[in-house]
Motif scaffolding. Structure first.
Motif, PDB file in Angstrom:
ATOM      1  N   GLY A  46      28.529  99.048  97.010  1.00 23.95           N
ATOM      2  CA  GLY A  46      27.370  98.212  97.387  1.00 23.95           C
ATOM      3  C   GLY A  46      26.253  98.192  96.357  1.00 23.95           C
ATOM      4  N   LEU A  47      26.609  98.194  95.082  1.00 29.73           N
ATOM      5  CA  LEU A  47      25.582  98.145  94.033  1.00 29.73           C
ATOM      6  C   LEU A  47      25.424  96.702  93.532  1.00 29.73           C
ATOM      7  CD1 LEU A  47      26.901 101.151  91.901  1.00 29.73           C
ATOM      8  CD2 LEU A  47      25.182 101.218  93.698  1.00 29.73           C
ATOM      9  N   LEU A  48      24.357  96.463  92.780  1.00 33.69           N
ATOM     10  CA  LEU A  48      24.195  95.140  92.173  1.00 33.69           C
ATOM     11  C   LEU A  48      24.867  95.151  90.797  1.00 33.69           C
ATOM     12  CD1 LEU A  48      22.656  92.393  92.581  1.00 33.69           C
ATOM     13  CD2 LEU A  48      20.877  93.370  91.149  1.00 33.69           C
ATOM     14  N   HIS A  49      25.673  94.122  90.527  1.00 34.05           N
ATOM     15  CA  HIS A  49      26.363  94.013  89.232  1.00 34.05           C
ATOM     16  C   HIS A  49      25.496  93.202  88.281  1.00 34.05           C
ATOM     17  CE1 HIS A  49      30.129  92.247  86.967  1.00 34.05           C
ATOM     18  NE2 HIS A  49      29.429  93.053  86.207  1.00 34.05           N
ATOM     19  N   LEU A  50      25.066  93.825  87.178  1.00 34.27           N
ATOM     20  CA  LEU A  50      24.261  93.094  86.202  1.00 34.27           C
ATOM     21  C   LEU A  50      25.011  93.024  84.882  1.00 34.27           C
ATOM     22  CD1 LEU A  50      20.787  94.706  87.016  1.00 34.27           C
ATOM     23  CD2 LEU A  50      21.550  92.400  87.591  1.00 34.27           C
ATOM     24  N   SER A  51      25.566  91.854  84.575  1.00 31.01           N
ATOM     25  CA  SER A  51      26.349  91.670  83.353  1.00 31.01           C
ATOM     26  C   SER A  51      25.542  90.847  82.360  1.00 31.01           C
ATOM     27  CB  SER A  51      27.660  90.949  83.698  1.00 31.01           C
ATOM     28  OG  SER A  51      28.162  90.285  82.557  1.00 31.01           O
ATOM     29  N   SER A  52      25.233  91.446  81.216  1.00 27.49           N
ATOM     30  CA  SER A  52      24.437  90.709  80.210  1.00 27.49           C
ATOM     31  C   SER A  52      25.204  89.474  79.738  1.00 27.49           C
ATOM     32  CB  SER A  52      24.069  91.611  79.031  1.00 27.49           C
ATOM     33  OG  SER A  52      25.195  92.300  78.555  1.00 27.49           O
ATOM     34  N   GLY A  53      26.529  89.593  79.573  1.00 28.74           N
ATOM     35  CA  GLY A  53      27.331  88.444  79.129  1.00 28.74           C
ATOM     36  C   GLY A  53      27.271  87.315  80.156  1.00 28.74           C
ATOM     37  N   ASP A  54      27.411  87.652  81.451  1.00 30.77           N
ATOM     38  CA  ASP A  54      27.367  86.609  82.497  1.00 30.77           C
ATOM     39  C   ASP A  54      25.994  85.939  82.535  1.00 30.77           C
ATOM     40  OD1 ASP A  54      29.953  87.143  83.228  1.00 30.77           O
ATOM     41  OD2 ASP A  54      29.481  88.180  85.103  1.00 30.77           O
ATOM     42  N   LYS A  68      16.463  98.566  95.591  1.00 36.16           N
ATOM     43  CA  LYS A  68      16.472 100.041  95.590  1.00 36.16           C
ATOM     44  C   LYS A  68      16.978 100.622  94.262  1.00 36.16           C
ATOM     45  CE  LYS A  68      18.415 100.179  99.876  1.00 36.16           C
ATOM     46  NZ  LYS A  68      19.568 100.688 100.456  1.00 36.16           N
ATOM     47  N   SER A  69      16.864  99.857  93.191  1.00 34.38           N
ATOM     48  CA  SER A  69      17.288 100.319  91.863  1.00 34.38           C
ATOM     49  C   SER A  69      18.714 100.840  91.850  1.00 34.38           C
ATOM     50  CB  SER A  69      16.339 101.403  91.359  1.00 34.38           C
ATOM     51  OG  SER A  69      15.061 100.895  91.297  1.00 34.38           O
ATOM     52  N   SER A  70      19.597 100.198  92.616  1.00 35.91           N
ATOM     53  CA  SER A  70      21.011 100.597  92.620  1.00 35.91           C
ATOM     54  C   SER A  70      21.797  99.520  91.905  1.00 35.91           C
ATOM     55  CB  SER A  70      21.520 100.698  94.053  1.00 35.91           C
ATOM     56  OG  SER A  70      20.878 101.756  94.688  1.00 35.91           O
ATOM     57  N   PHE A  71      22.277  99.839  90.713  1.00 30.86           N
ATOM     58  CA  PHE A  71      22.955  98.801  89.943  1.00 30.86           C
ATOM     59  C   PHE A  71      24.031  99.390  89.041  1.00 30.86           C
ATOM     60  CE2 PHE A  71      18.918  99.898  87.771  1.00 30.86           C
ATOM     61  CZ  PHE A  71      19.424 100.452  86.600  1.00 30.86           C
ATOM     62  N   VAL A  72      24.924  98.494  88.617  1.00 27.92           N
ATOM     63  CA  VAL A  72      25.891  98.864  87.592  1.00 27.92           C
ATOM     64  C   VAL A  72      25.722  97.859  86.454  1.00 27.92           C
ATOM     65  CG1 VAL A  72      27.744  97.735  88.913  1.00 27.92           C
ATOM     66  CG2 VAL A  72      28.346  99.224  87.044  1.00 27.92           C
ATOM     67  N   LEU A  73      25.473  98.401  85.254  1.00 30.28           N
ATOM     68  CA  LEU A  73      25.234  97.561  84.082  1.00 30.28           C
ATOM     69  C   LEU A  73      26.532  97.359  83.315  1.00 30.28           C
ATOM     70  CD1 LEU A  73      21.902  99.154  82.768  1.00 30.28           C
ATOM     71  CD2 LEU A  73      22.179  97.049  84.096  1.00 30.28           C
ATOM     72  N   LYS A  96      33.326  94.576  89.334  1.00 31.04           N
ATOM     73  CA  LYS A  96      33.445  93.824  90.594  1.00 31.04           C
ATOM     74  C   LYS A  96      33.989  94.746  91.686  1.00 31.04           C
ATOM     75  CE  LYS A  96      33.091  89.132  89.291  1.00 31.04           C
ATOM     76  NZ  LYS A  96      32.432  89.373  88.022  1.00 31.04           N
ATOM     77  N   ARG A  97      34.925  95.626  91.342  1.00 33.15           N
ATOM     78  CA  ARG A  97      35.501  96.538  92.343  1.00 33.15           C
ATOM     79  C   ARG A  97      34.495  97.636  92.720  1.00 33.15           C
ATOM     80  NH1 ARG A  97      41.822  96.987  90.376  1.00 33.15           N
ATOM     81  NH2 ARG A  97      42.117  94.762  90.044  1.00 33.15           N
ATOM     82  N   ILE A  98      33.736  98.106  91.735  1.00 32.20           N
ATOM     83  CA  ILE A  98      32.720  99.145  92.006  1.00 32.20           C
ATOM     84  C   ILE A  98      31.659  98.602  92.968  1.00 32.20           C
ATOM     85  CG2 ILE A  98      30.830 100.492  90.969  1.00 32.20           C
ATOM     86  CD1 ILE A  98      32.567 100.730  88.416  1.00 32.20           C
ATOM     87  N   VAL A  99      31.188  97.367  92.714  1.00 32.55           N
ATOM     88  CA  VAL A  99      30.127  96.838  93.587  1.00 32.55           C
ATOM     89  C   VAL A  99      30.640  96.624  94.999  1.00 32.55           C
ATOM     90  CG1 VAL A  99      28.809  95.749  91.718  1.00 32.55           C
ATOM     91  CG2 VAL A  99      30.423  94.391  92.966  1.00 32.55           C
ATOM     92  N   THR A 100      31.919  96.241  95.130  1.00 31.17           N
ATOM     93  CA  THR A 100      32.477  96.043  96.472  1.00 31.17           C
ATOM     94  C   THR A 100      32.526  97.380  97.209  1.00 31.17           C
ATOM     95  OG1 THR A 100      33.827  94.250  95.630  1.00 31.17           O
ATOM     96  CG2 THR A 100      34.516  95.182  97.722  1.00 31.17           C
TER      97      THR A 100
END
Ligand code: AP5
Length: 217
Positions: free
Chosen positions: A25-33, A77-82, A18-22
């Motif tokens: 500006g990346l998209l947070h993709l959580s498999s658990g969520d 833009k394929s910018s994400f954090v998994l 959550k802090r990294i995306v803030t």
């Protein structure tokens, strides 16, 4: 920037994502969520995942790979954090295959290292917002008003898989099936080990320092 956050249950993946995306500006993709949203919606996928999640086992690779590939395709833009994916070597190989077919790759893997003895305390004290996914802790990261999400005023819940016996299984599953993923990525020289035993702000500082340096390099 395409980042994977690895770490045992309770290492702080969700908190730090959550802090990294803030900041970046990346998209947070959580498999658990995503799995929990599917369960709340009562979808077929949610029903299939239920028994695995409740026992602390992993949901079968095929289900997860399809679910996450579809989420990644929608990332701007394929910018994400998994977060929580990949969790087996097979999932990591499938992810690489699908990224490579689009000329992409995972840039950095942040491995949050935590001692097993800290995990139970973090999990049993965790409280989560069922609506926005914000995460708190009854001692370490308290909301402003006890039991209520700062973000949207919704009543916080204790995740059913955060009970002690399920946490033990989740930890066993992590050591057996997910730790090998660290070695998989080490072969690609993209892994950065970080001490996640520290408090959450210190861990964030370590992550930001590392990411800032990597982005500049
Ligand atoms: P998932 O939701 O991904 O659970 P997890 O990986 O076990 O991780 P957690 O969300 O429990 O912990 P976290 O590291 O995010 O810690 P958090 O930041 O919340 O998966 C759930 C289930 O879904 C799995 O068991 C499986 O069945 C299934 N699943 C999901 N992905 C799958 C996949 N790819 N393949 C197959 N199955 C899959 O922090 C925890 C607590 O500690 C919080 O209370 C927080 O406030 C506190 N805290 C955080 N950092 C600190 C700190 N530095 N100091 C003190 N307290 C801290």
């Amino acid at each position: 920037m395409r980042i994977v956050l690895l770490g045992a249950p309770g290492a702080g993946k969700g908190t730090q994502c959550k802090r990294i995306v803030t900041k970046y500006g990346l998209l947070h993709l959580s498999s658990g969520d995503i799995l929990r949203q599917e369960r709340t919606a009562g979808s077929e996928l949610g029903k299939k995942a239920q028994s695995y999640m409740d026992s602390g086992a992993l949901v079968p690779d095929q289900i997860i790979v399809e679910m996450m590939s579809s989420a990644i395709c929608k990332a701007p833009k394929s910018s994400f954090v998994l977060d929580g994916f990949p969790r087996t070597v097979n999932q990591a190989a499938e992810l690489d295959k699908s990224l490579m077919s689009d000329g992409q790759k995972i840039d950095f893997v942040l491995n949050l290292k935590i001692e097993d003895k800290l995990v139970a305390q973090r999990m049993t004290g965790r409280r989560s917002c069922p609506q926005c996914g914000s995460v708190y802790h009854i001692e370490n990261l308290k909301p402003k008003v006890e039991g209520i999400c700062d973000n949207d005023g919704i009543k916080l819940v204790h995740r059913p898989d955060d009970s002690l016996d399920v946490v033990e299984n989740r930890l066993k599953t992590y050591h057996k099936q997910t730790e090998p993923v660290v070695d998989y990525y080490k072969n690609n020289n993209v892994v950065y080990d970080l001490d996640a035993n520290k408090d959450a702000d210190d861990v964030s500082s370590l992550i930001f320092e590392k990411l800032d340096a990597l982005v500049k390099a």
